[in-house]
Design a protein around this motif. Structure first.
Motif, PDB file in Angstrom:
ATOM      1  N   THR A 108       0.884  -1.127   0.042  1.00 39.01           N
ATOM      2  CA  THR A 108       0.028   0.123  -0.103  1.00 39.01           C
ATOM      3  C   THR A 108       1.038   1.136  -0.054  1.00 39.01           C
ATOM      4  O   THR A 108       0.405   2.173  -0.883  1.00 39.01           O
ATOM      5  CB  THR A 108      -0.915  -0.048   1.321  1.00 39.01           C
ATOM      6  OG1 THR A 108      -1.488  -1.170   1.324  1.00 39.01           O
ATOM      7  CG2 THR A 108      -1.992   1.026   1.107  1.00 39.01           C
ATOM      8  N   SER A 148      -0.349   3.379  -3.318  1.00 37.02           N
ATOM      9  CA  SER A 148      -1.140   4.523  -2.837  1.00 37.02           C
ATOM     10  C   SER A 148      -0.520   5.622  -3.241  1.00 37.02           C
ATOM     11  O   SER A 148      -1.313   6.978  -3.349  1.00 37.02           O
ATOM     12  CB  SER A 148      -1.600   4.404  -1.466  1.00 37.02           C
ATOM     13  OG  SER A 148      -0.643   4.440  -0.794  1.00 37.02           O
ATOM     14  N   THR A 170      -3.944   5.651 -10.719  1.00 36.19           N
ATOM     15  CA  THR A 170      -5.171   4.980  -9.948  1.00 36.19           C
ATOM     16  C   THR A 170      -6.533   5.308 -10.567  1.00 36.19           C
ATOM     17  O   THR A 170      -7.536   4.246 -10.441  1.00 36.19           O
ATOM     18  CB  THR A 170      -5.222   5.698  -8.594  1.00 36.19           C
ATOM     19  OG1 THR A 170      -3.887   5.598  -7.938  1.00 36.19           O
ATOM     20  CG2 THR A 170      -6.232   5.059  -7.693  1.00 36.19           C
ATOM     21  N   ILE A 199     -11.162   7.053  -3.183  1.00 35.35           N
ATOM     22  CA  ILE A 199      -9.843   6.793  -3.904  1.00 35.35           C
ATOM     23  C   ILE A 199      -9.445   8.192  -4.697  1.00 35.35           C
ATOM     24  O   ILE A 199      -8.355   8.398  -4.667  1.00 35.35           O
ATOM     25  CB  ILE A 199     -10.441   5.893  -5.167  1.00 35.35           C
ATOM     26  CG1 ILE A 199     -10.939   4.489  -4.733  1.00 35.35           C
ATOM     27  CG2 ILE A 199      -9.497   5.618  -6.235  1.00 35.35           C
ATOM     28  CD1 ILE A 199     -11.514   3.361  -5.475  1.00 35.35           C
ATOM     29  N   LYS A 211      -6.053   5.493   1.508  1.00 30.80           N
ATOM     30  CA  LYS A 211      -5.270   4.332   1.421  1.00 30.80           C
ATOM     31  C   LYS A 211      -6.176   3.161   1.617  1.00 30.80           C
ATOM     32  O   LYS A 211      -5.969   1.972   0.616  1.00 30.80           O
ATOM     33  CB  LYS A 211      -3.954   4.151   2.328  1.00 30.80           C
ATOM     34  CG  LYS A 211      -3.001   5.227   2.191  1.00 30.80           C
ATOM     35  CD  LYS A 211      -1.756   4.761   3.013  1.00 30.80           C
ATOM     36  CE  LYS A 211      -0.650   5.604   2.560  1.00 30.80           C
ATOM     37  NZ  LYS A 211       0.575   5.138   3.762  1.00 30.80           N
ATOM     38  N   ILE A 263      -8.140   2.822  -1.731  1.00 29.83           N
ATOM     39  CA  ILE A 263      -7.191   2.231  -2.809  1.00 29.83           C
ATOM     40  C   ILE A 263      -6.797   0.808  -2.805  1.00 29.83           C
ATOM     41  O   ILE A 263      -6.673  -0.006  -3.593  1.00 29.83           O
ATOM     42  CB  ILE A 263      -6.041   3.232  -2.978  1.00 29.83           C
ATOM     43  CG1 ILE A 263      -6.383   4.946  -3.492  1.00 29.83           C
ATOM     44  CG2 ILE A 263      -4.878   2.730  -4.040  1.00 29.83           C
ATOM     45  CD1 ILE A 263      -5.391   5.539  -3.235  1.00 29.83           C
ATOM     46  N   GLU A 264      -6.752   0.535  -1.560  1.00 33.14           N
ATOM     47  CA  GLU A 264      -6.427  -1.172  -1.204  1.00 33.14           C
ATOM     48  C   GLU A 264      -7.747  -1.893  -1.734  1.00 33.14           C
ATOM     49  O   GLU A 264      -7.717  -2.960  -2.247  1.00 33.14           O
ATOM     50  CB  GLU A 264      -6.437  -1.285   0.325  1.00 33.14           C
ATOM     51  CG  GLU A 264      -5.089  -1.142   0.860  1.00 33.14           C
ATOM     52  CD  GLU A 264      -4.959  -1.735   2.365  1.00 33.14           C
ATOM     53  OE1 GLU A 264      -5.809  -2.168   2.892  1.00 33.14           O
ATOM     54  OE2 GLU A 264      -3.676  -1.305   3.003  1.00 33.14           O
TER      55      GLU A 264
END
Length: 426
Positions: free
Chosen positions: A170, A174, A181, A231, A236, A239-240
């Motif tokens: 991450t 991230s 992303t 996001i 974080k 985004i995970e």
């Protein structure tokens, strides 16, 4: 978190044994700290990255970059194509010849989709495993066992090995540029179309489908859709969730031994634009093109569903099953790709469709389309996540959009509703 792969391998109601070659997936801060332990099993690892992805990962793998040979590619113009493959294989051969005893026995892919496709190809050729270290949540192919390559000017899906270990750190992914992303969000949202296309192909032809795989992807779509703004602003945890969804896409490909659940008409649109037969080079990321493909295909499907609901659709005659040679010559002939496209479309996926049954199935097709979020909803999702959401960003005008919808179904020998609609008058 460690992803529970055992659950995905359990017996399934679809009757197919779901095999997954990945041994371990870790998605968390500090995940790459496990690389040293993995590499202890091997004698001659080689890292593959580009200068950008090396910069992103090296602070977290400083000692490893010192200890092992590194194939560092120039990211400028780098693609998963003949040239990219040749660059990697030439340098890997050089590394291999420099060893006195045991050959290169494991690869470590550090980067995005292109680096992973090139590494996957090399690992397959050398018949060795590889470790995946994604540096951005940007594509859905990290866990796949196929490589998307441009080969002799045409897009090809080439069978290959999946990574044996995936260490998604991450702290690394991230921190990737927000555009990467956002591209991952666009790529994953495209599953709305690929799942629908798969369900319709199953309805019309009896093609194999796994409802469990559909359920997994649909749940992930809901989970990602809930955190789109998070996001966008770099949260974080959000985004995970995106990274998990992207990795799940590759696992689903492995489960059914096909890209079918994660690649439908939206990807064919993107692949057509990659060929530059209707347009100049877009300079867009693959996921960005998929997101815009999602918008135009959703709009088309929703209009078709409306026409079916209002009894304005009829099924054409048997002659409509044939290839549209004048269209194919116009679109692909200028770049010398016609022969390859004709080969790709042999056999023709429309040939065995029963037209009388198709007529009876139109209401069921409309019901499936009705479950699809409309184009405005898709537009809002892309906007909320900070994705490219205007077709004008690619320099593709209205006329080219229509030609894209007509020509893109021929890029892959895969039945989609867009290809099926060639049998419909509306």
């Amino acid at each position: 978190m460690d992803v529970d792969l055992g659950q995905l391998r359990e017996p399934c109601a679809c009757g197919m044994e779901h095999n997954i070659d990945v041994e371990k997936i870790v998605i968390e801060s500090g995940a790459v700290s496990q690389l040293e332990e993995i590499l202890e099993e091997f004698q001659n690892p080689v890292f593959i990255c580009d200068s950008n992805t090396r910069t992103a990962a090296e602070p977290f793998l400083e000692e490893e970059f010192k200890d092992y040979p590194v194939i560092e590619l120039n990211p400028e113009g780098l693609q998963a194509d003949n040239r990219g493959v040749n660059k990697v294989m030439k340098q890997l051969d050089y590394c291999d010849r420099g060893l006195s005893s045991v050959s290169v026995d494991v690869l470590v892919a550090i980067g995005g989709g292109t680096i992973h496709d090139l590494t996957r190809y090399a690992a397959t050729e050398y018949d060795i495993p590889f470790v995946s270290i994604p540096t951005a949540a940007s594509v859905d192919g990290y866990a796949a066992n196929v490589a998307a390559l441009t080969w002799d000017g045409l897009k090809r899906t080439v069978a290959g090995v999946s990574p044996r270990w995936i260490l998604a750190d991450t702290d690394i992914f991230s921190a990737a540029p927000s555009r990467l992303t956002a591209s991952g969000v666009s790529d994953f949202l495209g599953k709305y179309i690929s799942i629908l296309d798969w369900k319709i192909a199953h309805l019309v032809t009896g093609e194999y489908i796994c409802e469990e795989v559909c359920d997994l992807l649909e749940k992930a779509l809901r989970d990602v859709s809930r955190v789109l703004e998070d996001i966008r602003f770099g949260d974080k945890d959000a985004i995970e969730k995106l990274m998990y969804a992207l990795l799940l896409s590759g696992l689903c490909m492995q489960m059914v031994e096909s890209p079918r659940p994660v690649s439908g008409a939206e990807h064919m649109v993107s692949h057509l634009w990659d060929l530059n037969v209707l347009n100049e080079k877009t300079n867009a990321l693959p996921g960005e093109q998929v997101g815009l493909g999602l918008l135009i295909v959703t709009d088309y499907y929703k209009k078709l569903g409306y026409a079916i609901r209002h009894k304005n659709v009829t099924v054409k005659s048997e002659t409509a099953k044939g290839l549209e040679m004048s269209l194919l010559e116009h679109t692909f002939g200028k770049k010398g790709l016609l022969e390859g496209i004709l080969t790709e479309n042999t056999p023709n996926p429309l040939e065995d469709i029963d037209l009388e049954e198709l007529e009876e199935q139109l209401p069921e097709i409309e019901d499936l389309i009705d479950d699809l979020p409309d184009a405005d909803d898709m537009y809002a999702k892309l906007h909320d996540a900070g994705c490219i959401h205007e077709i004008s960003n690619l320099g593709i005008d209205k006329e080219k959009v229509e030609l894209t919808l007509q020509s893109s179904p021929y890029v892959r020998n895969r039945l989609t509703l867009l290809r099926l609609s060639k049998l419909l008058e509306w």
